[in-house]
Write a protein that holds these residues in place. Structure first.
Motif, PDB file in Angstrom:
ATOM      1  N   MET A  87      -0.556 -24.522   2.144  1.00 28.85           N
ATOM      2  CA  MET A  87      -0.241 -23.217   1.595  1.00 28.85           C
ATOM      3  C   MET A  87      -0.307 -22.186   2.721  1.00 28.85           C
ATOM      4  N   ALA A  88       0.681 -21.323   2.739  1.00 25.09           N
ATOM      5  CA  ALA A  88       0.742 -20.255   3.738  1.00 25.09           C
ATOM      6  C   ALA A  88       0.291 -18.935   3.111  1.00 25.09           C
ATOM      7  N   HIS A  89       0.050 -17.963   3.976  1.00 27.41           N
ATOM      8  CA  HIS A  89      -0.390 -16.641   3.548  1.00 27.41           C
ATOM      9  C   HIS A  89       0.557 -15.613   4.163  1.00 27.41           C
ATOM     10  N   TRP A  90       1.002 -14.668   3.346  1.00 26.68           N
ATOM     11  CA  TRP A  90       1.986 -13.681   3.779  1.00 26.68           C
ATOM     12  C   TRP A  90       1.541 -12.278   3.413  1.00 26.68           C
ATOM     13  N   LEU A  91       2.119 -11.316   4.103  1.00 27.72           N
ATOM     14  CA  LEU A  91       1.875  -9.909   3.807  1.00 27.72           C
ATOM     15  C   LEU A  91       3.227  -9.223   3.691  1.00 27.72           C
ATOM     16  N   ALA A 109       7.031 -21.476  -2.918  1.00 32.10           N
ATOM     17  CA  ALA A 109       6.367 -21.052  -4.151  1.00 32.10           C
ATOM     18  C   ALA A 109       4.926 -21.538  -4.107  1.00 32.10           C
ATOM     19  N   GLY A 110       4.005 -20.670  -4.523  1.00 32.04           N
ATOM     20  CA  GLY A 110       2.590 -20.993  -4.501  1.00 32.04           C
ATOM     21  C   GLY A 110       1.847 -20.411  -3.318  1.00 32.04           C
ATOM     22  N   ASP A 111       2.580 -19.925  -2.299  1.00 28.69           N
ATOM     23  CA  ASP A 111       1.929 -19.288  -1.152  1.00 28.69           C
ATOM     24  C   ASP A 111       1.234 -18.001  -1.591  1.00 28.69           C
ATOM     25  N   ASP A 112       0.175 -17.648  -0.874  1.00 27.40           N
ATOM     26  CA  ASP A 112      -0.537 -16.392  -1.121  1.00 27.40           C
ATOM     27  C   ASP A 112       0.233 -15.230  -0.516  1.00 27.40           C
ATOM     28  N   VAL A 113       0.080 -14.046  -1.117  1.00 27.62           N
ATOM     29  CA  VAL A 113       0.750 -12.856  -0.600  1.00 27.62           C
ATOM     30  C   VAL A 113      -0.126 -11.627  -0.826  1.00 27.62           C
ATOM     31  N   ALA A 114      -0.101 -10.728   0.146  1.00 26.34           N
ATOM     32  CA  ALA A 114      -0.811  -9.445   0.034  1.00 26.34           C
ATOM     33  C   ALA A 114       0.221  -8.327   0.152  1.00 26.34           C
ATOM     34  N   LEU A 115      -0.025  -7.239  -0.561  1.00 27.13           N
ATOM     35  CA  LEU A 115       0.843  -6.054  -0.498  1.00 27.13           C
ATOM     36  C   LEU A 115       0.169  -5.024   0.406  1.00 27.13           C
ATOM     37  N   TRP A 116       0.874  -4.616   1.451  1.00 22.36           N
ATOM     38  CA  TRP A 116       0.379  -3.638   2.419  1.00 22.36           C
ATOM     39  C   TRP A 116       1.101  -2.320   2.203  1.00 22.36           C
ATOM     40  N   GLY A 163      -1.577 -11.605  -4.475  1.00 22.61           N
ATOM     41  CA  GLY A 163      -0.932 -12.403  -5.507  1.00 22.61           C
ATOM     42  C   GLY A 163      -0.354 -13.685  -4.955  1.00 22.61           C
ATOM     43  N   THR A 164       0.773 -14.085  -5.556  1.00 23.61           N
ATOM     44  CA  THR A 164       1.371 -15.381  -5.275  1.00 23.61           C
ATOM     45  C   THR A 164       2.887 -15.265  -5.171  1.00 23.61           C
ATOM     46  N   ILE A 165       3.453 -16.061  -4.270  1.00 20.84           N
ATOM     47  CA  ILE A 165       4.908 -16.214  -4.223  1.00 20.84           C
ATOM     48  C   ILE A 165       5.264 -17.139  -5.393  1.00 20.84           C
ATOM     49  N   VAL A 166       6.106 -16.679  -6.298  1.00 17.89           N
ATOM     50  CA  VAL A 166       6.445 -17.497  -7.466  1.00 17.89           C
ATOM     51  C   VAL A 166       7.823 -18.132  -7.358  1.00 17.89           C
ATOM     52  N   ASP A 167       8.610 -17.688  -6.404  1.00 17.04           N
ATOM     53  CA  ASP A 167       9.942 -18.261  -6.239  1.00 17.04           C
ATOM     54  C   ASP A 167      10.288 -18.276  -4.757  1.00 17.04           C
ATOM     55  N   ALA A 168      10.566 -19.442  -4.228  1.00 20.76           N
ATOM     56  CA  ALA A 168      10.938 -19.588  -2.823  1.00 20.76           C
ATOM     57  C   ALA A 168      12.217 -18.801  -2.540  1.00 20.76           C
ATOM     58  N   PRO A 169      12.463 -18.480  -1.275  1.00 19.89           N
ATOM     59  CA  PRO A 169      13.627 -17.655  -0.942  1.00 19.89           C
ATOM     60  C   PRO A 169      14.962 -18.262  -1.384  1.00 19.89           C
ATOM     61  N   HIS A 170      15.788 -17.421  -1.955  1.00 20.10           N
ATOM     62  CA  HIS A 170      17.178 -17.747  -2.239  1.00 20.10           C
ATOM     63  C   HIS A 170      17.972 -16.464  -1.987  1.00 20.10           C
ATOM     64  N   TRP A 208      -6.324 -13.981   6.106  1.00 17.23           N
ATOM     65  CA  TRP A 208      -6.303 -13.974   4.643  1.00 17.23           C
ATOM     66  C   TRP A 208      -7.728 -13.868   4.105  1.00 17.23           C
ATOM     67  N   GLN A 209      -8.650 -14.607   4.708  1.00 19.88           N
ATOM     68  CA  GLN A 209     -10.048 -14.572   4.268  1.00 19.88           C
ATOM     69  C   GLN A 209     -10.640 -13.177   4.443  1.00 19.88           C
ATOM     70  N   ALA A 210     -10.282 -12.494   5.530  1.00 13.59           N
ATOM     71  CA  ALA A 210     -10.772 -11.130   5.761  1.00 13.59           C
ATOM     72  C   ALA A 210     -10.318 -10.199   4.641  1.00 13.59           C
TER      73      ALA A 210
END
Length: 148
Positions: A1-5, A31-38, A50-57, A107-109
């Motif tokens: 699982m990856a983490h994104w902002l 889908a399922g990757d972690d995500v933060a809103l900056w 939150g979470t990525i619920v749909d992979a890029p299309h 992500w942990q921070a």
């Protein structure tokens, strides 16, 4: 699982869950990757996770922010002072395009600083998000198979 902002300028209006345009890393986002809103700008920082619920299309990803705390963001200064986060791409290249990758330590921070009232529901919401991702993926694959 990856983490994104994902970065958003609140001066441009309200944002949140839904579709987000991504210009980079499309092949790495799943889908399922972690995500933060900056939130950018003065007083900015992490305002939701939150979470990525749909992979890029077509350069668009689906995102669901399960814990929003815009009224009490985790400030840029707080994260900048954390040795795990201080080299984050968002701090070095804030003018870059979405998304910004995060290391597990970065992500942990963030997660360690999510306001306490939002941590109690984390496991339940994360489980529900995982089920939603699985369901959305199954439906999308079924539609693709019928379309072919």
């Amino acid at each position: 699982m990856a983490h994104w902002l994902l970065q958003h300028n609140p001066a441009r209006g309200v944002c949140g869950s839904g579709d987000w345009t991504v210009r980079r890393y499309r092949e790495l986002i799943t889908a399922g990757d972690d995500v933060a809103l900056w939130h950018s700008g003065r007083g900015g920082g992490v305002a939701a996770v939150g979470t990525i619920v749909d992979a890029p299309h077509d350069s668009v990803i689906g995102v669901h922010f399960t814990r929003e705390f815009a009224s009490r963001p985790i400030t840029r200064e707080t994260l900048k002072n954390d040795e795990r986060f201080r080299d984050a791409l968002i701090l070095r290249m804030a003018g870059g395009s979405n998304p910004f990758p995060l290391t597990p330590a970065q992500w942990q921070a963030i997660i360690e600083r999510v306001p306490p009232e939002h941590q109690l529901v984390a496991a339940t919401v994360r489980g529900a998000a995982a089920l939603a991702v699985a369901g959305a993926t199954a439906i999308r694959e079924a539609v693709r198979s019928v379309a072919q």
